[in-house]
Design an enzyme around this catalytic site. Structure first.
Site, PDB file in Angstrom:
ATOM      1  N   HIS A 186      -1.229   6.521   2.205  1.00 26.69           N
ATOM      2  CA  HIS A 186      -1.131   5.563   3.300  1.00 26.69           C
ATOM      3  C   HIS A 186      -0.928   6.345   4.583  1.00 26.69           C
ATOM      4  CE1 HIS A 186      -0.615   1.490   4.838  1.00 26.69           C
ATOM      5  NE2 HIS A 186       0.260   2.019   5.679  1.00 26.69           N
TER       6      HIS A 186
ATOM      7  N   CYS B 160       0.788  -1.237   0.000  1.00 26.05           N
ATOM      8  CA  CYS B 160       0.000   0.000   0.000  1.00 26.05           C
ATOM      9  C   CYS B 160       0.819   1.286   0.000  1.00 26.05           C
ATOM     10  CB  CYS B 160      -0.941   0.003   1.202  1.00 26.05           C
ATOM     11  SG  CYS B 160      -2.003  -1.460   1.335  1.00 26.05           S
TER      12      CYS B 160
END
Length: 567
Positions: A129, A75
């Site tokens: 993120h 991610c």
């Protein structure tokens, strides 16, 4: 006369659709929708089982890129790469524990670029993120005009929320729930969809607000745990689920390439299976349940996308707003004996990517009033399958998103980055894909290449192989994906200098996709390793790794064709 006018309009539309897209598009606003861990398990990408009527409807009015790939299948690095249009070796983020503005360079992000051009930029849910990778602020105030919104119920996502057979709560992988029994009677993506819808309707009430807007909405699913409304499981009866077509670890797979799916192993229900590390297979009945829950999570995501697009319709801004939909990377569902992301295979790196651009990919019906994105209830038994609109089959990358969105919104794309760009605040390591809009694809483009990479702490699977800290990275797998091949080199890597040693090759992979679309038969072991290094030893040291690997691939595949090698 009316028929003549209709024919004239049709001719104009045909000519327009065959003309490359220009800057003066109608879409001044941007709705940027991100999923988390979503592979191309969508109806519009040809999956025959999944039920995704709202995303399919969006695709039917969009340009859809069938072969889009992330730069790293995890991610934080992927999102930072996409939103800065810089590759992980330039952001210097391979884990979650550095902020690019400090560790690499003060790179301008996609929303920051729009903000600098007078846009109101807003973030809902998971876009950057969270944590160190975005300075604990989702890069506010650089990227956003107002503080980002995070769904309050996300705080429970990593707690014991999954009811077991005895009624106790567990931290499970499989976690279908009764939403009414959850804290606040809600779930994170329900909250994010509601907040995004609220913002859109408010912008519509203001006639679009004070100038154009860039609204990013990031959903958390289908990321694990599969804490989703339990009713979505009914869409996928277990007797209709099947195992991955290639559930075994390929015999020719280098050990350094294998992802031992530690994040699944740490879930209580998976730990109870007592599978051996690193290759021990998950029991087949549990594999089917994982696949069932993933598909259910995708349909749950689809419903939230539908709610958001419905709000765009309600706002009256659908004819004036570009919609971009994508994911940060894919997710393995048992292929190659692997689960989750953390690899360079297509199932981990390939993502959906589509652009709805009114006046370019879709022409509103001037003669009949109607909504562009009516909400489709996935539980409606009617068949709701929409084909993708204009499709592009050639290979593209997520670093291409920044320049493409900017250009299609009329701002112009950033200039290409120089070979070393740490001091360049605004540039792109991707390509502006605007030239692909409104034109027929002529066929295979051999020059269209995607590059991904993944770090490893050792040549054999370790408990930290999935997510090694920067200091522990010893090997970097660089992977080139073309129309015909996937070629990966696992090179020695120095985390202190962020440099790979191109002569220190730990392993290689080469898959011929025409014969081996699932990437199960590694042909690299048949090549003469020393001869390849000798052949390319004369290349200048300043040559980029991407160009070096392109040349190596040409050499390898020419030799293969000449020798008629087969797996």
């Amino acid at each position: 006369m009316f028929e003549s006018l209709q024919r004239c309009c049709v001719c104009v539309l045909i000519i327009y659709t065959l003309t490359p897209a220009v800057v003066e598009t109608k879409a001044k606003n941007v709705l940027f929708i991100m999923a988390d861990d979503l592979r191309t398990t969508l109806g519009c990408y040809g999956d025959p089982l999944v039920k995704t009527p709202n995303i399919d409807q969006l695709a039917s009015k969009s340009q859809v890129f069938l072969n889009a790939f992330a730069q790293q299948a995890v991610c934080g690095p992927s999102r930072t790469s996409m939103l800065t249009s810089r590759r992980p070796d330039t952001t210097r983020l391979y884990d979650f524990y550095s902020y690019w503005r400090v560790a690499a360079g003060n790179y301008t992000t996609l929303p920051q670029y729009f903000k600098s051009q007078g846009y109101t930029t807003m973030s809902v849910g998971k876009v950057f993120h969270p944590g160190i990778a975005s300075n604990y602020t989702d890069d506010y105030p650089y990227s956003w005009s107002v503080p980002p919104y995070h769904p309050p119920s996300f705080r429970y996502e990593k707690e014991k929320m999954c009811k077991g057979a005895g009624g106790g709560l567990h931290a499970n992988l499989l976690c279908a729930v009764d939403v009414a029994e959850q804290p606040g009677g809600t779930l994170p993506d329900l909250e994010s969809a509601a907040e995004g819808a609220r913002l859109l309707r408010g912008l519509g009430d203001q006639g679009g607000g004070d100038g154009p807007f860039f609204l990013a909405v990031g959903f958390h699913k289908p990321h694990i745990p599969f804490r989703i409304p339990q009713e979505y499981l009914s869409l996928y009866p277990l007797d209709q689920m099947s195992l991955a077509p290639d559930p075994e670890v390929p015999k020719g797979l280098p050990s350094v390439a294998y992802n031992p799916w530690m994040d699944l192993r740490l879930r209580e229900d998976v730990m109870a299976l007592n599978t051996s590390f690193p290759y021990g297979p998950i029991p087949k009945d549990f594999q089917l349940r994982i696949r069932q829950h993933y598909y259910a999570a995708v349909s749950y995501l689809d419903a939230q996308v539908g709610r958001l697009l419905g709000a765009l319709d309600d706002s009256g801004l659908a004819d004036d707003t570009m919609v971009v939909f994508s994911s940060d990377h894919g997710w393995s569902l048992g292929e190659h004996g692997e689960w989750a992301k953390y690899s360079n295979f297509d199932v981990a790196t390939q993502v959906p990517l589509m652009f709805y651009v009114p006046g370019v990919t879709f022409f509103p019906d001037w003669l009949q009033a109607g909504t562009v994105f009516p909400f489709v209830d996935v539980f409606d038994r009617s068949e709701h399958r929409s084909k993708a609109g204009h499709v592009v089959r050639n290979v593209v990358e997520l670093v291409d998103v920044f320049p493409t969105v900017s250009y299609m919104a009329g701002l112009g794309a950033p200039d290409p980055c120089p070979l070393v760009s740490f001091k360049e605040e605004l540039c792109t390591e991707g390509d502006n894909l605007a030239y692909t809009f409104g034109r027929l694809e002529r066929g295979k483009e051999d020059e269209d290449i995607a590059f991904s990479q993944y770090p490893r702490p050792a040549d054999v699977p370790q408990v930290n192989s999935d997510l090694p800290l920067l200091a522990n990275i010893k090997v970097m797998g660089y992977s080139l994906r073309s129309w015909d091949y996937r070629y990966t080199l696992w090179l020695g890597f120095d985390p202190n200098t962020f440099k790979a040693n191109v002569t220190d090759v730990h392993a290689g992979e080469l898959y011929m996709l025409a014969d081996d679309p699932l990437q199960d038969h590694n042909l690299y072991r048949r090549s003469d390793h020393r001869r390849l290094l000798r052949k390319t030893s004369g290349l200048r040291q300043s040559l980029s790794l991407q160009k070096r690997m392109r040349l190596q691939l040409l050499y390898l595949t020419a030799g293969m064709k000449k020798s008629h090698l087969k797996p």
